[in-house]
Design a protein around this motif. Structure first.
Motif, PDB file in Angstrom:
ATOM      1  N   TRP A 230      59.745  -4.962-126.863  1.00  0.00           N
ATOM      2  CA  TRP A 230      60.990  -5.720-126.793  1.00  0.00           C
ATOM      3  C   TRP A 230      62.189  -4.839-127.111  1.00  0.00           C
ATOM      4  O   TRP A 230      63.262  -5.012-126.518  1.00  0.00           O
ATOM      5  CB  TRP A 230      60.948  -6.926-127.731  1.00  0.00           C
ATOM      6  CG  TRP A 230      60.871  -6.617-129.198  1.00  0.00           C
ATOM      7  CD1 TRP A 230      59.760  -6.570-129.962  1.00  0.00           C
ATOM      8  CD2 TRP A 230      61.969  -6.306-130.079  1.00  0.00           C
ATOM      9  NE1 TRP A 230      60.081  -6.257-131.274  1.00  0.00           N
ATOM     10  CE2 TRP A 230      61.428  -6.097-131.373  1.00  0.00           C
ATOM     11  CE3 TRP A 230      63.345  -6.199-129.913  1.00  0.00           C
ATOM     12  CZ2 TRP A 230      62.214  -5.779-132.470  1.00  0.00           C
ATOM     13  CZ3 TRP A 230      64.130  -5.880-131.011  1.00  0.00           C
ATOM     14  CH2 TRP A 230      63.576  -5.684-132.264  1.00  0.00           C
ATOM     15  N   ASP A 428      59.023 -10.440-129.050  1.00  0.00           N
ATOM     16  CA  ASP A 428      58.697  -9.944-127.712  1.00  0.00           C
ATOM     17  C   ASP A 428      58.601 -11.095-126.721  1.00  0.00           C
ATOM     18  O   ASP A 428      59.057 -10.981-125.571  1.00  0.00           O
ATOM     19  CB  ASP A 428      57.385  -9.164-127.761  1.00  0.00           C
ATOM     20  CG  ASP A 428      57.044  -8.529-126.428  1.00  0.00           C
ATOM     21  OD1 ASP A 428      57.656  -7.502-126.085  1.00  0.00           O
ATOM     22  OD2 ASP A 428      56.160  -9.053-125.717  1.00  0.00           O
ATOM     23  N   PHE A 429      58.021 -12.200-127.166  1.00  0.00           N
ATOM     24  CA  PHE A 429      57.912 -13.378-126.297  1.00  0.00           C
ATOM     25  C   PHE A 429      59.294 -13.904-125.911  1.00  0.00           C
ATOM     26  O   PHE A 429      59.539 -14.225-124.748  1.00  0.00           O
ATOM     27  CB  PHE A 429      57.110 -14.451-127.028  1.00  0.00           C
ATOM     28  CG  PHE A 429      57.047 -15.770-126.308  1.00  0.00           C
ATOM     29  CD1 PHE A 429      56.092 -15.990-125.335  1.00  0.00           C
ATOM     30  CD2 PHE A 429      57.945 -16.791-126.601  1.00  0.00           C
ATOM     31  CE1 PHE A 429      56.029 -17.211-124.665  1.00  0.00           C
ATOM     32  CE2 PHE A 429      57.881 -17.999-125.946  1.00  0.00           C
ATOM     33  CZ  PHE A 429      56.916 -18.207-124.969  1.00  0.00           C
ATOM     34  N   GLN A 432      61.000 -11.822-123.132  1.00  0.00           N
ATOM     35  CA  GLN A 432      60.347 -11.636-121.838  1.00  0.00           C
ATOM     36  C   GLN A 432      61.204 -12.207-120.718  1.00  0.00           C
ATOM     37  O   GLN A 432      61.998 -13.127-120.919  1.00  0.00           O
ATOM     38  CB  GLN A 432      58.972 -12.297-121.841  1.00  0.00           C
ATOM     39  CG  GLN A 432      57.964 -11.622-122.751  1.00  0.00           C
ATOM     40  CD  GLN A 432      56.661 -12.384-122.828  1.00  0.00           C
ATOM     41  OE1 GLN A 432      56.503 -13.440-122.205  1.00  0.00           O
ATOM     42  NE2 GLN A 432      55.716 -11.875-123.611  1.00  0.00           N
ATOM     43  N   THR A 433      61.027 -11.670-119.536  1.00  0.00           N
ATOM     44  CA  THR A 433      61.835 -12.091-118.387  1.00  0.00           C
ATOM     45  C   THR A 433      61.670 -13.576-118.101  1.00  0.00           C
ATOM     46  O   THR A 433      62.638 -14.272-117.761  1.00  0.00           O
ATOM     47  CB  THR A 433      61.440 -11.267-117.150  1.00  0.00           C
ATOM     48  OG1 THR A 433      61.587  -9.870-117.452  1.00  0.00           O
ATOM     49  CG2 THR A 433      62.318 -11.619-115.960  1.00  0.00           C
ATOM     50  N   ARG A 435      61.282 -15.951-120.101  1.00  0.00           N
ATOM     51  CA  ARG A 435      61.967 -16.809-121.076  1.00  0.00           C
ATOM     52  C   ARG A 435      63.414 -17.057-120.699  1.00  0.00           C
ATOM     53  O   ARG A 435      64.091 -17.899-121.289  1.00  0.00           O
ATOM     54  CB  ARG A 435      61.906 -16.177-122.467  1.00  0.00           C
ATOM     55  CG  ARG A 435      60.510 -15.821-122.951  1.00  0.00           C
ATOM     56  CD  ARG A 435      59.720 -17.038-123.348  1.00  0.00           C
ATOM     57  NE  ARG A 435      59.084 -17.692-122.219  1.00  0.00           N
ATOM     58  CZ  ARG A 435      57.983 -17.229-121.607  1.00  0.00           C
ATOM     59  NH1 ARG A 435      57.424 -16.116-121.990  1.00  0.00           N
ATOM     60  NH2 ARG A 435      57.454 -17.907-120.620  1.00  0.00           N
TER      61      ARG A 435
END
Length: 545
Positions: A230, A428-429, A432-433, A435
């Protein structure tokens, strides 16, 4: 002469440990020669001696004829037989004693390896039992209400499996998060309560509060960011802004104290019906706030950085001007003069009620953060929301970790453990793209951090097709690229600049436009409007009668 007779002795005397004895003569039911001897505890050793003799009855032969030269007495032969017997028994006992006193042979290599494997397994099992998250892996998040899309919670739980446990606690404002953290660290004695913000693994924090939180020791650096995906995916613009020293100031050699998950900007909303009715030109930039026809028709957030920043942008300088005397035309006096004029234009400076005054019609223009303005504007009719073409300030919501290591207790929120290992997975979640979809679909106001430098108008417009269109130059929450290039983060100010800001705000005589008078004015306006409507309805009823 008749010779003395004597009984024949057995041909061999066999002992249990005499290897010369055949199995036909001696077999031990308890001794297996194919296995080494093993030492056993709490057992008594025993020795059994067996005399093996012939199965036939010994019959003495006929005595030879006696000779005259030698005669062997019968008693002498018996004495010789007894001596031989005792000598054999003594030798057997010596052999057994020697065997019992000799050391046991070393274990076979296979048994040594097995013992080593057993030790390794036992050590591994002990390590596994000592792990804090052997059964479930908890993650507690204290977030700003409305800043986290509901789909994130479900998707994150599915991505982590059944062993993860996510608990989301919502807070009304970023200021309340900072206030609760300060209270927990100032007054905590012993254990931290599970309901406290300090018990959370990650908390929402606004970028405007970042320096304060670092300086006061409310948060701590995020560990191991250099190896995280991230962080590698963030643009240089983000990395420069996030890296701070222990005082909260931007420092290229500093640490990363927070991770962004949403951002937006300051916007200006205005009622198009009022502007058309009074033949007013639409608002496009900061300079329009100083138009005489809008005097007393504006509400604005109560933030010195935003108010003075608007003045500085109107005068063609930066939000982050550090030396007003040298970097602004006319110096501090010119800034003070324009600030006083803006004070006369703005009817209400209040970060809580400025949109209420806009909704009820007391003001025609509202200046505030896009996260506040956009949801209200969508519920109203005939409202436009614009990003000033000369640029504006950027705000960001970030994830940070409370500085629980400074507490004198290892019990945080009812459990004995360190930070959750899911912190990096959660950050990181969020970055993410995939999100970014709720932001692009305008489910949640704001934009993903990746959109700060890589967003294109063509890619964003496809998400708003077929939806009720708000009159705005924002595209899926992102300013147009040419305006975005002129937008700025609010960087920390020096102590001398903060002192200048305070003196400028004091010179506005802000009390005339403070909270209490403005609320009283709004309440009076609402009462008057309600009375007029009731009076109008009564007149209509009388006419019908």
């Amino acid at each position: 002469m008749a010779a003395a007779t004597a009984p024949l002795l057995p041909s061999r005397i066999c002992f249990p440990l005499d290897p010369s004895c055949s199995h036909s003569q001696f077999q031990s039911p308890n001794l297996n020669p194919s296995f080494p001897l093993r030492r056993r505890s709490n057992h008594t050793h025993s020795l059994t001696l067996t005399l093996v003799s012939s199965a036939h009855t010994l019959t003495p032969p006929e005595p030879p004829p006696p000779t005259t030269s030698t005669t062997v007495p019968h008693t002498l032969l018996r004495f010789a037989a007894s001596a031989s017997l005792l000598l054999g028994i003594g030798l057997g006992c010596c052999c057994v004693a020697s065997a019992r006193s000799s050391p046991l042979p070393p274990p076979l290599p296979a048994l040594q390896d097995q013992a080593t494997d057993d030790d390794n397994l036992e050590a591994a099992f002990g390590t596994w039992k000592s792990k804090t998250f052997a059964l479930t892996v908890p993650l507690t998040v204290a977030a700003l209400r409305g800043s986290v899309p509901p789909s994130w919670i479900k998707d994150f739980m599915q991505s982590q499996g059944k062993r993860s446990k996510l608990q989301l606690k919502s807070h009304a404002s970023l200021e309340s998060v900072i206030s609760d953290l300060s209270r927990d660290f100032d007054f905590s004695k012993g254990d931290v309560r599970p309901s406290s913000v300090a018990a959370a693994d990650v908390v929402s924090i606004g970028d405007s509060w970042l320096s304060h939180a670092i300086n006061k020791g409310l948060i701590e650096p995020i560990q191991g960011v250099e190896d995280q995906d991230w962080y590698k995916g963030l643009s240089d613009r983000w990395k420069v802004y996030l890296r701070r020293n222990s005082e909260g100031r931007i420092d290229p050699d500093g640490k990363i104290w927070a991770a962004p998950y949403r951002w937006g900007c300051m916007v200006i909303a205005y009622k198009k019906t009022k502007f058309r009715k009074h033949n007013l030109a639409p608002i496009s930039d900061w300079a329009d706030l100083w138009r005489p026809e809008l005097a007393g028709r504006i509400s604005m957030v109560d933030s010195s950085r935003e108010v003075i920043g608007a003045v500085l942008k109107h005068m063609g300088t930066s939000y982050n001007t550090q030396d007003i005397h040298l970097q602004v035309d006319g110096g501090k006096d010119a800034v003070r003069q324009n600030l006083a004029l803006l004070g006369k234009q703005v009817r209400l400076f209040d970060s809580v009620h400025y949109l209420k005054a806009f909704a009820v019609g007391d003001v025609w223009v509202a200046v505030g953060w896009s996260s506040d303005v956009l949801p209200v504007a969508k519920r109203m009719s005939d409202v436009a929301v614009i990003v000033p073409k000369s640029g504006t300030s950027i705000w960001a919501d970030m994830w940070a970790t409370p500085a629980v290591s400074r507490l004198e207790t290892n019990r945080i929120g009812g459990r004995v453990r360190g930070p959750s290992p899911l912190i990096h997975q959660w950050i990181d979640f969020c970055l993410q793209t995939a999100r970014a979809l709720p932001f692009k679909q305008e489910v949640i106001p704001g934009a993903s951090p990746s959109a700060l430098d890589s967003a294109s108008a063509e890619n964003l417009e496809e998400f708003t097709k077929g939806k009720p269109r708000l009159d705005t130059n924002l595209i899926a929450g992102v300013p147009p690229p040419e305006i975005l290039a002129r937008c700025e983060f609010l960087e920390p100010l020096s102590d001398s600049t903060i002192s200048d800001y305070q003196s400028l705000i004091d010179s506005m005589q802000k009390s005339k436009h403070g909270l209490v008078p403005s609320i009283n004015c709004n309440i009076l306006s609402l009462i008057q409007n309600l009375w007029l409507k009731l009076h109008s309805n009564n007149n209509k009823s009388l006419k019908q009668v």
